[in-house]
Design an enzyme around this catalytic site. Structure first.
Site, short mmCIF file in Angstrom:
data_model
loop_
_atom_site.label_atom_id
_atom_site.label_comp_id
_atom_site.label_asym_id
_atom_site.label_seq_id
_atom_site.Cartn_x
_atom_site.Cartn_y
_atom_site.Cartn_z
N GLN A 79 71.60 45.30 63.27
CA GLN A 79 71.93 46.69 62.96
C GLN A 79 72.94 47.22 63.98
O GLN A 79 72.84 46.95 65.18
CB GLN A 79 70.66 47.53 63.01
CG GLN A 79 70.83 48.97 62.55
CD GLN A 79 69.50 49.69 62.48
OE1 GLN A 79 68.44 49.08 62.53
NE2 GLN A 79 69.54 51.00 62.37
N GLN A 125 58.90 40.86 67.98
CA GLN A 125 60.33 41.07 68.22
C GLN A 125 60.68 42.55 68.24
O GLN A 125 61.58 42.98 68.96
CB GLN A 125 61.13 40.33 67.13
CG GLN A 125 62.63 40.38 67.31
CD GLN A 125 63.33 40.67 66.00
OE1 GLN A 125 63.04 41.65 65.32
NE2 GLN A 125 64.28 39.82 65.66
N ARG A 172 60.06 47.16 57.25
CA ARG A 172 60.33 47.17 58.69
C ARG A 172 61.11 48.42 59.07
O ARG A 172 60.77 49.13 60.04
CB ARG A 172 61.11 45.91 59.08
CG ARG A 172 61.48 45.79 60.56
CD ARG A 172 62.29 44.50 60.75
NE ARG A 172 62.56 44.17 62.14
CZ ARG A 172 63.69 44.45 62.78
NH1 ARG A 172 64.66 45.09 62.15
NH2 ARG A 172 63.85 44.09 64.04
N SER A 182 68.37 40.32 66.70
CA SER A 182 67.45 41.35 66.21
C SER A 182 67.27 41.22 64.70
O SER A 182 66.75 40.21 64.24
CB SER A 182 67.98 42.74 66.61
OG SER A 182 67.04 43.74 66.30
N LEU A 183 67.70 42.21 63.92
CA LEU A 183 67.63 42.12 62.47
C LEU A 183 68.25 40.82 61.97
O LEU A 183 67.79 40.23 60.98
CB LEU A 183 68.36 43.31 61.85
CG LEU A 183 68.71 43.23 60.36
CD1 LEU A 183 67.45 43.29 59.52
CD2 LEU A 183 69.69 44.32 59.97
N HIS A 197 63.50 47.78 70.01
CA HIS A 197 62.95 46.81 70.96
C HIS A 197 62.31 47.49 72.18
O HIS A 197 62.43 47.01 73.30
CB HIS A 197 64.02 45.80 71.38
CG HIS A 197 64.60 45.06 70.21
ND1 HIS A 197 63.92 44.06 69.55
CD2 HIS A 197 65.78 45.22 69.56
CE1 HIS A 197 64.67 43.63 68.55
NE2 HIS A 197 65.79 44.31 68.53
#
Length: 406
Positions: free
Chosen positions: A11, A249, A116, A91-92, A200
């Site tokens: 993202q 995560q 999510r 990440s994503l 995060h």
């Protein structure tokens, strides 16, 4: 031997109109956007071609970036067709990497990412948070700074270890501002990120717990090639590890610099970013200049990639031809939902191709003509089992026959 890695952005890489080129250039890519819209209940195709304002929300943005990355991977498979040795996502992007490696069905990935994004937004609905990228100092300095200003119920901490000289911090806005004030006084450079959601960070613990429930019944498989976990910066070793790591995560830092060191120690020679923009390509160039890094979203980089892959240097890759066939086998959409036929006509021949590829990689020589013919037989069996149109099978075979003569 040349080894290829694929990198998938997260993202923040999105931009207006990022899907237009892929929709117009590849039928399989165009289907990705339509299927994403059907499975999520959101007009993902419109998000990726027209609407800039709607990309501001976390849920919509994550859906759009995932769909765009998977669509771009379809184009990569069609034009390049080389199976990577390893892939990693930021990440994503880890969801994109797992989906493209076959660990997650695209339909499940879209539904999971929709939830999510929703969970993350709801976890932060009454919390004012933020993020900033700190540059020019070591991660240890950033960690000490975060500890200096944080309290048990109000905190800021590292969220992305991007390079040895760039660390992103995330947390409550009040503590973030205190940390930035300290940076100002010390003359350390930073950049506020245009987000209100503290990714995060431990603020997202409620989202993590809800995602655990979503993953319990989800069908997850081992990926077809190694996929590196953000949580440990090492390849996933089991389905259970994937199921446990994805929720964690959300509240744990992305170990991207360690992931890049893993690629280097694995002797990766080429890394291709599959997704919007060039963030990961640029980070890799800064941190690991020994790896040739390219972004598939950039026309000039695609040209360089095709030139490089078709050069005499890359043709020395012992399993190049088998990799092409395996890439086509994976990229073609399945239209046969008979499990027994799929096992017999897809799983078994693909496994045989994979065994042959490993044998040639270990032996250090190129496939014999008879072996290449056997690989083609396996490929035809897979395409026919998947009910791929026969005229398209013939077109694929003509391309591969020319490759075999090259």
């Amino acid at each position: 031997m040349n080894k290829l890695a694929l990198l998938f952005p997260g993202q923040g890489s999105q931009y207006t109109g990022m899907g237009k080129e892929w929709i117009g250039s590849c039928r399989e890519a165009a289907l990705v956007y339509e299927e994403a819209s059907d499975w999520s209940g959101v007009d993902v195709k419109k998000l990726c071609t027209e609407e800039a304002a709607a990309l501001g929300g976390s849920r919509n943005t994550q859906l759009a970036v995932l769909a765009n990355s998977v669509a771009m991977f379809k184009v990569y498979e069609e034009r390049v067709g080389i199976q990577p040795a390893v892939s990693a996502g930021h990440s994503l992007g880890e969801y994109s990497a797992l989906t493209c490696a076959g660990a997650l069905d695209f339909s499940d990935a879209i539904r999971l990412i929709a939830r999510r994004g929703q969970f993350m937004e709801e976890a932060c609905a009454e919390v004012e948070g933020g993020m900033a990228a700190v540059t020019g100092v070591s991660p240890g300095v950033v960690e000490e700074l975060c500890a200096l200003v944080s309290e048990p119920d109000q905190f800021v901490h590292p969220s992305n270890y991007n390079t040895d000289h760039q660390t992103v911090i995330s947390g409550h806005k009040k503590k973030l501002e205190e940390a930035l004030g300290v940076l100002d006084r010390r003359g350390i450079q930073y950049k506020r990120l245009p987000v209100s959601l503290p990714a995060h960070s431990r603020i997202l613990l409620p989202a993590r717990d809800r995602l655990v429930e979503e993953l319990q019944s989800l069908n997850i498989r081992m990926p077809k090639w190694e996929v590196v976990s953000n949580l440990k910066a090492s390849p996933y070793g089991s389905v259970d590890e994937i199921r446990q790591s994805l929720p964690e995560q959300i509240v744990s830092p992305v170990l991207w610099s360690s992931t890049m060191r893993l690629l280097q120690s694995s002797r990766i020679t080429v890394a291709v970013e599959i997704g919007p923009k060039t963030v990961l390509r640029n980070l890799l160039r800064q941190s690991t200049p020994g790896i040739r890094s390219l972004a598939f979203d950039v026309v000039e980089d695609r040209t360089l990639l095709l030139q490089y892959m078709s050069s005499d240097l890359y043709r020395q890759n012992d399993a190049h031809f088998i990799s092409l066939c395996m890439g086509i086998a994976v990229s073609v959409r399945n239209r046969n939902y008979n499990q027994e036929e799929y096992e017999e006509g897809v799983i078994i021949p693909y496994s045989e191709m994979s065994k042959m590829k490993r044998m040639y990689e270990a032996g250090g020589y190129s496939p014999e003509v008879a072996d290449r013919d056997k690989v083609l037989e396996y490929l035809v069996q897979i395409l026919e089992t998947k009910r791929y149109p026969h005229d398209q099978i013939r077109r694929r075979l003509r391309t591969l026959t020319a490759e075999r003569r090259a």
